[in-house]
Design an enzyme around this catalytic site. Sequence first.
Site, PDB file in Angstrom:
ATOM      1  N   GLU A  77       0.834  -1.195   0.000  1.00 25.14           N
ATOM      2  CA  GLU A  77       0.000   0.000   0.000  1.00 25.14           C
ATOM      3  C   GLU A  77       0.873   1.250   0.000  1.00 25.14           C
ATOM      4  O   GLU A  77       1.754   1.381   0.851  1.00 25.14           O
ATOM      5  CB  GLU A  77      -0.913  -0.013   1.242  1.00 25.14           C
TER       6      GLU A  77
ATOM      7  N   LEU B 276      -6.283  -2.068  -0.677  1.00 25.08           N
ATOM      8  CA  LEU B 276      -6.064  -2.076   0.767  1.00 25.08           C
ATOM      9  C   LEU B 276      -6.479  -3.416   1.382  1.00 25.08           C
ATOM     10  O   LEU B 276      -7.584  -3.529   1.941  1.00 25.08           O
ATOM     11  CB  LEU B 276      -6.856  -0.925   1.396  1.00 25.08           C
TER      12      LEU B 276
ATOM     13  N   GLU C 158      -4.257  -6.645   3.236  1.00 25.85           N
ATOM     14  CA  GLU C 158      -3.000  -7.334   3.494  1.00 25.85           C
ATOM     15  C   GLU C 158      -3.074  -8.802   3.105  1.00 25.85           C
ATOM     16  O   GLU C 158      -2.083  -9.379   2.642  1.00 25.85           O
ATOM     17  CB  GLU C 158      -2.614  -7.192   4.969  1.00 25.85           C
TER      18      GLU C 158
ATOM     19  N   GLN D  19       2.359  -2.126   5.749  1.00 27.95           N
ATOM     20  CA  GLN D  19       2.640  -0.735   6.114  1.00 27.95           C
ATOM     21  C   GLN D  19       3.068  -0.566   7.574  1.00 27.95           C
ATOM     22  O   GLN D  19       3.976   0.210   7.876  1.00 27.95           O
ATOM     23  CB  GLN D  19       1.414   0.115   5.800  1.00 27.95           C
ATOM     24  N   PHE D  20       2.381  -1.251   8.454  1.00 30.28           N
ATOM     25  CA  PHE D  20       2.770  -1.339   9.872  1.00 30.28           C
ATOM     26  C   PHE D  20       2.579  -2.809  10.254  1.00 30.28           C
ATOM     27  O   PHE D  20       1.599  -3.422   9.813  1.00 30.28           O
ATOM     28  CB  PHE D  20       1.852  -0.487  10.760  1.00 30.28           C
TER      29      PHE D  20
ATOM     30  N   ASP E  93       1.431  -3.992  12.736  1.00 31.58           N
ATOM     31  CA  ASP E  93       0.121  -4.121  13.389  1.00 31.58           C
ATOM     32  C   ASP E  93      -0.973  -4.512  12.389  1.00 31.58           C
ATOM     33  O   ASP E  93      -2.036  -4.982  12.798  1.00 31.58           O
ATOM     34  CB  ASP E  93      -0.262  -2.792  14.038  1.00 31.58           C
TER      35      ASP E  93
ATOM     36  N   ILE F 111      -0.623  -6.674   9.902  1.00 26.58           N
ATOM     37  CA  ILE F 111      -0.281  -7.929   9.228  1.00 26.58           C
ATOM     38  C   ILE F 111      -1.318  -9.017   9.505  1.00 26.58           C
ATOM     39  O   ILE F 111      -1.376 -10.017   8.804  1.00 26.58           O
ATOM     40  CB  ILE F 111       1.132  -8.384   9.663  1.00 26.58           C
ATOM     41  N   PHE F 112      -2.152  -8.794  10.519  1.00 23.02           N
ATOM     42  CA  PHE F 112      -3.035  -9.882  10.949  1.00 23.02           C
ATOM     43  C   PHE F 112      -4.084 -10.312   9.920  1.00 23.02           C
ATOM     44  O   PHE F 112      -4.426 -11.489   9.869  1.00 23.02           O
ATOM     45  CB  PHE F 112      -3.654  -9.545  12.307  1.00 23.02           C
ATOM     46  N   PRO F 113      -4.607  -9.421   9.084  1.00 26.98           N
ATOM     47  CA  PRO F 113      -5.505  -9.930   8.041  1.00 26.98           C
ATOM     48  C   PRO F 113      -4.800 -10.919   7.108  1.00 26.98           C
ATOM     49  O   PRO F 113      -5.462 -11.738   6.466  1.00 26.98           O
ATOM     50  CB  PRO F 113      -5.920  -8.658   7.274  1.00 26.98           C
TER      51      PRO F 113
ATOM     52  N   HIS G 117       0.020   1.078  16.015  1.00 28.82           N
ATOM     53  CA  HIS G 117       1.182   1.508  15.235  1.00 28.82           C
ATOM     54  C   HIS G 117       2.445   1.328  16.054  1.00 28.82           C
ATOM     55  O   HIS G 117       3.406   2.068  15.893  1.00 28.82           O
ATOM     56  CB  HIS G 117       1.043   2.967  14.793  1.00 28.82           C
TER      57      HIS G 117
HETATM   58  C1  LIG Z   1      -5.573  -3.058   7.825  1.00 29.37           C
HETATM   59  C2  LIG Z   1      -4.908  -1.734   7.624  1.00 29.37           C
HETATM   60  N1  LIG Z   1      -3.996  -1.603   6.666  1.00 29.37           N
HETATM   61  C3  LIG Z   1      -3.371  -0.416   6.467  1.00 29.37           C
HETATM   62  C4  LIG Z   1      -3.654   0.669   7.249  1.00 29.37           C
HETATM   63  C5  LIG Z   1      -2.933   2.010   7.027  1.00 29.37           C
HETATM   64  N2  LIG Z   1      -3.900   2.976   6.533  1.00 29.37           N
HETATM   65  C6  LIG Z   1      -4.490   3.860   7.360  1.00 29.37           C
HETATM   66  S1  LIG Z   1      -5.671   4.746   6.600  1.00 29.37           S
HETATM   67  C7  LIG Z   1      -5.404   3.983   5.120  1.00 29.37           C
HETATM   68  C8  LIG Z   1      -6.224   4.355   3.926  1.00 29.37           C
HETATM   69  C9  LIG Z   1      -7.693   4.190   4.169  1.00 29.37           C
HETATM   70  O1  LIG Z   1      -8.411   4.599   3.054  1.00 29.37           O
HETATM   71  P1  LIG Z   1      -9.987   4.694   3.044  1.00 29.37           P
HETATM   72  O2  LIG Z   1     -10.578   3.397   3.494  1.00 29.37           O
HETATM   73  O3  LIG Z   1     -10.395   5.169   1.708  1.00 29.37           O
HETATM   74  O4  LIG Z   1     -10.354   5.759   4.153  1.00 29.37           O
HETATM   75  P2  LIG Z   1      -9.953   7.290   4.199  1.00 29.37           P
HETATM   76  O5  LIG Z   1      -8.668   7.368   4.959  1.00 29.37           O
HETATM   77  O6  LIG Z   1      -9.854   7.777   2.810  1.00 29.37           O
HETATM   78  O7  LIG Z   1     -11.060   7.938   4.956  1.00 29.37           O
HETATM   79  C10 LIG Z   1      -4.373   3.053   5.246  1.00 29.37           C
HETATM   80  C11 LIG Z   1      -3.842   2.233   4.142  1.00 29.37           C
HETATM   81  C12 LIG Z   1      -4.611   0.470   8.260  1.00 29.37           C
HETATM   82  N3  LIG Z   1      -4.955   1.466   9.102  1.00 29.37           N
HETATM   83  N4  LIG Z   1      -5.224  -0.731   8.424  1.00 29.37           N
END
Ligand SMILES: Cc1ncc(C[n+]2csc(CCOP(=O)(O)OP(=O)(O)O)c2C)c(N)n1
Lengths: 327, 327, 369, 369
Positions: free
Chosen positions: B29, B58, B60, B82-83, B85, B87-89, B129
């Site tokens: 991501e 998005l 994992e 990305q973090f 944390d 990785i669990f999915p 995180h």
């Molecule tokens: C399972 C997971 N993977 C990665 C992240 C890191 N991350 C935080 S917000 C985000 C993007 C989310 O996009 P969206 O669902 O469109 O929501 P928005 O932030 O646009 O409101 C990511 C990849 C996370 N929080 N959770």
Amino acid sequence: MSEMTLLGAVTTALREEMERDDNVVLLGEDIGVNGGVFRATEGLHAQFGDDRVIDTPLAESGIVGTAVGMALHGLKPVPEIQFSDFIFPAFDQIVSELAKMRYRSGGEFQCPMVIRTPYGGGIRGGHYHSQSPEAYFCHTPGLVVCTPSTPEDTKGLLKSCIRSDDPVLFFEPKRIYRTVKGEVPDDPDFTVPIGKARVARAGSDVTVISWGAMVHTCTDAANLAAEEGIDVEIIDARTLLPLDEETLLESVKKTGKLVVASEATRFCGVASEISAIVAEKAIEYMEAPIVRITGFDTPFPYALEHVYMPSPQRVLQGIKKVATFDF
Amino acid sequence: MSEMTLLGAVTTALREEMERDDNVVLLGEDIGVNGGVFRATEGLHAQFGDDRVIDTPLAESGIVGTAVGMALHGLKPVPEIQFSDFIFPAFDQIVSELAKMRYRSGGEFQCPMVIRTPYGGGIRGGHYHSQSPEAYFCHTPGLVVCTPSTPEDTKGLLKSCIRSDDPVLFFEPKRIYRTVKGEVPDDPDFTVPIGKARVARAGSDVTVISWGAMVHTCTDAANLAAEEGIDVEIIDARTLLPLDEETLLESVKKTGKLVVASEATRFCGVASEISAIVAEKAIEYMEAPIVRITGFDTPFPYALEHVYMPSPQRVLQGIKKVATFDF
Amino acid sequence: MPEQLLSVLGTDGAVKKKDRPELSDQDLLLLHGTMVRTRKLDERGMLLQRQGRIGFYLPAFGEEAAHIGSAFAAEQDDVIAQSYRQPGIALLRGVSAETMLDNCFGNAEDIVKGRQMPVHYSFKDAGMISISSPIGTQIVQGAGIAHAMKIKRDGRVCITFFGDGATSSNDFHCGLNFTGVSDAPCIFACINNQWAISVPIAKQTASRSMASKAAAYGMPGYLVDGNDVLAVYEATRQAVERARSGFGPTLLEFLTFRMGPHSSSDDPSRYRPAELESEWEAKDPIERFEAFLLREGLLDEDAVKAIHAEAEAEMSKAAKASMVKPAPSIDSMFDDVYAELPAHLAEQREQLRSEGGDHAVDADAAFPL
Amino acid sequence: MPEQLLSVLGTDGAVKKKDRPELSDQDLLLLHGTMVRTRKLDERGMLLQRQGRIGFYLPAFGEEAAHIGSAFAAEQDDVIAQSYRQPGIALLRGVSAETMLDNCFGNAEDIVKGRQMPVHYSFKDAGMISISSPIGTQIVQGAGIAHAMKIKRDGRVCITFFGDGATSSNDFHCGLNFTGVSDAPCIFACINNQWAISVPIAKQTASRSMASKAAAYGMPGYLVDGNDVLAVYEATRQAVERARSGFGPTLLEFLTFRMGPHSSSDDPSRYRPAELESEWEAKDPIERFEAFLLREGLLDEDAVKAIHAEAEAEMSKAAKASMVKPAPSIDSMFDDVYAELPAHLAEQREQLRSEGGDHAVDADAAFPL
Ligand SMILES: Cc1ncc(C[n+]2csc(CCOP(=O)(O)OP(=O)(O)O)c2C)c(N)n1
Ligand SMILES: Cc1ncc(C[n+]2csc(CCOP(=O)(O)OP(=O)(O)O)c2C)c(N)n1
Ligand SMILES: [Mg+2]
Ligand SMILES: [Mg+2]
């Protein structure tokens, strides 16, 4: 008292708690009309209907995620994961959500639920129907992890867990579902406390701690050891998290010798934690290395299952090693 | 030699290995145009294009599952989570598929890949995180788990991992991504062997074993200990699975005292495994309890991060405890 | 027909009579006021972060209509399961800005006791479940909440909010699939702001719209103009009515644009063109709604200014109040892991107490969420 | 139009000229022969299990047309990522029944070295990746294989097979969503046998069909009569052609019926009516195809009988050969965990060797998969 199998104790506990509390609902794959692939929920769909015994789509993360939501809205879900080997798609909901819900909400929300799942080897199930994944959950603060080994404890612990406010992983030793029978109290308020180990056999020479089906393997080993003049004390941990350190430490301080026996792969398993606790808190009492008798650090094999799994002889070997050790 | 940060070492290793082997592809991501949220893949999309630096949807489990398929078809994927944390999915694809692929196919297939993921606390990231989930993967036979602590080891180990035939979890200590700098060999064939610990500081009184960012905390503690006349040997495990038992046992047989220091929650953590190995294989050399200095068995807190995380003082306390222990 | 963008408000604020939702003047002003307060709260949050007073902030600039309009269609005892980017719902439901900022400061009065990062709220009294960082997890939880509502027959509905990125998550798939089968009263509200951090929707899915994914789960799906608070409200109102009447779930897609950075750690100029940003700035949902309110005579220019100024003052006051509160007690770190403190945590707490709290490590503040 | 059931073969074996796929007589006979051999292999597997000679078996009764017809549309160097219920693909691709039964016996000649349960094959030489038990995992792996094909531009395609239950899995969602975006040459072949053990499709999803889920991922989806081997072949052929020409993925649903139990551990009478079973027995895909072959004069009754008898003899011979092979060596248990044996496994192997192999535990055989 009634005689029943370990599996029968599961069904009885579920039925009694569902009769006692309307908020208890079951959900999982094939648990409805089919009564579960092991028949743990046999008859419950007929008794409690569609609303309370729910056949779900095939997605463990959906089962646990739905259950988290149900618990947030006041139900007491008891999801079944058909085999503990299939719990991993739900790992995120368990580790990131279920385990942390009370903490992260400052105590505003909690997710009491009991995730029941058959675990362990000895049924010729190969890689994906034999694993003992309890350590993954024991490394996760916020969860309770239980592993009964007798029908009585199964009924009593499962009932305690359903009444508890904490989320529980309830690992059922499927190898002995039908082979282990025992007397179980009929009292619908009979429970077994969470977090308390049981001295399954008193002894003075060597402490053996184990859980689940391995407790019976250890008993066989202890009988063999007795023939050789070694008096073994067996502790059935029953609850792995939170672990009853007190009972454990009391025993090793008496015997000075410890064997930890577990079906799971060794590296970073619960056996290692138990060993580490003793090495930290009672090393000065120890008169021998702390020996772990465990599954090997390979995936669970099919054709060689019988040599993969710790046998009474292998546990005995560990017992003899610590019993005869000389610094 | 060039001076670089630990993060720079990641980027350099990726670039060199991508230049060396066309089969190396990155996916994850925000790793493309954005260069990763930590900028670990900065510039690589521009250099290698859409086919080899892939921004994914998005999910994992999709990232790792796709990578498993890519590896089965001859690519060498280096997915980024990305973090750690998050990785669990992907846990099911890692534990059930990636780790077991060679074994379950009788050696027909293998899935060489390196899952890179920033881990650990100290950046005010709260629950999601900050975690150090390495133990979950260490309990999974078939995986390799690496945790470098210096730019040199980061570059050398990451390159070894990308060249390896085994699936690797590569945990990058994000707290020190930019704060730790060091000289790194420029030789594009410079590598650091998997499975070998490093004696980060030689000493004779107490052995401290650690990994990742905690190695630096331990160094601070060792300096404090030195002021009090305690000579600490620090082992940087570098690879957690397979663990370099030899270096560890050699050290504790010399010092007779062991502190295991880790950021992760204690129960069933890697620190416990290390303690158990010593309690099984070298207890007769131990002159004190084996002390674990770890994160507490709670979720990772936000506002109290600074007291949650093991500090040099807390490690020092452990060192002093074992140094002064009297049976 | 998911592909048709449902819209009520013209860009000039004009509304066809027949399209106008049944909302009282008071309701309209409450909606507007909440949107403005949300904007000001976010501005304050970003400012506090830039000043180094809080470690992190995550604003919802441009998405006010999408989430506030939607939540307004639910009753107060309906349950909201949301992501981190719908701050306006809490304000709408009566949570004070100070309470929210207490969370951002992680201070002793923070409801979640300083345990989570900023904007990870939990407002049980307002019917809002605890927010977590992992993307998508609340979607299937919302499905479970709704399933429980169905079993309990308590007449409530659940709305779960999530982003476009979250539609790729496992929990989106499970949540919608389970609810298709259970027919539970759940509204799935996708705030499609077109970006998941740096990833545009074209790289997120090849589906023509998020709304069209509904068919895969046997439920209706509607694509709604997410910058049109009246359309958002009306689409949700109808979905809520269907759910409450036992006709099952709906997927709603609110098409909008994240006008700001993903969070205080993000720099959108790295991955999206400035023109796109200006294009959408011109579609600001608050200005569009204000055009309507002015046109209808519900507000005049002065009143609008006053509302903005008042909201600004409210946030400034809240920030000042939150800022000075102490940190949570160190002991509190061990509470709430379990219903009762188990022995090993009591022991660890004791150990920490014995250190006298002087073993702190330094943490550096900036990092990307 | 996913909702239209694509069909070529009449129930009486009649085929409209324009619908007839371009298949040589030899191809048609090969298809038929493989279907019959598959049926006989499954019968033999079930028999061996009932006799207690193998611990477990899982048949594909009734699903022969769906998987064999589909796989036939791929080239030999296209890759198959399948579930446990497509045994005919291996036979089609030249794997011998004996090799397959070696797996069921878990003997020393089993390609996977006795490590997995019966029917968990791995046939690299035949372009078939290792089968695992967890439902759905191969779907996203198939997506990854196809993505690699696209990157390598090697002109191949991947077909991944899975059941109706698997459409609920996380990996279905990820596999299709990722491939929608990547446009990789993947064919997603859902064998909808209407049951996931005891769970009927109505409890699996509220979607009108599995094929209609394709739209959620921006790819075409087709609902195909899965008991009609010619329709299955033709639908797959077109999908393969599209994929190979760079036009991306397709979701195919083959509607069929699991005529037997889920596995040797299952008893379908607990959860589905006998009438349903007889209804579908009348639609047996092998008989239906034979009606066509008889009608076309490609076979006569005697030839059909001979083919069945020959297949029967083949399986009996294979079983006899597999049955007598020894078990894998105990040492082999430690191989293939890593590319090279690490020290801790060498030590564990040593420990096991030192026991002299006499520490066996008793395992009881029957259990439900
Ligand atoms: C399972 C997971 N993977 C990665 C992240 C890191 N991350 C935080 S917000 C985000 C993007 C989310 O996009 P969206 O669902 O469109 O929501 P928005 O932030 O646009 O409101 C990511 C990849 C996370 N929080 N959770
Ligand atoms: C993740 C996972 N959960 C549960 C199971 C147990 N299980 C084995 S087969 C099966 C049903 C699969 O149904 P479907 O996908 O329709 O395939 P079919 O068996 O009908 O071919 C289940 C629930 C499993 N193997 N994997
Ligand atoms: Mg978004
Ligand atoms: Mg099926």
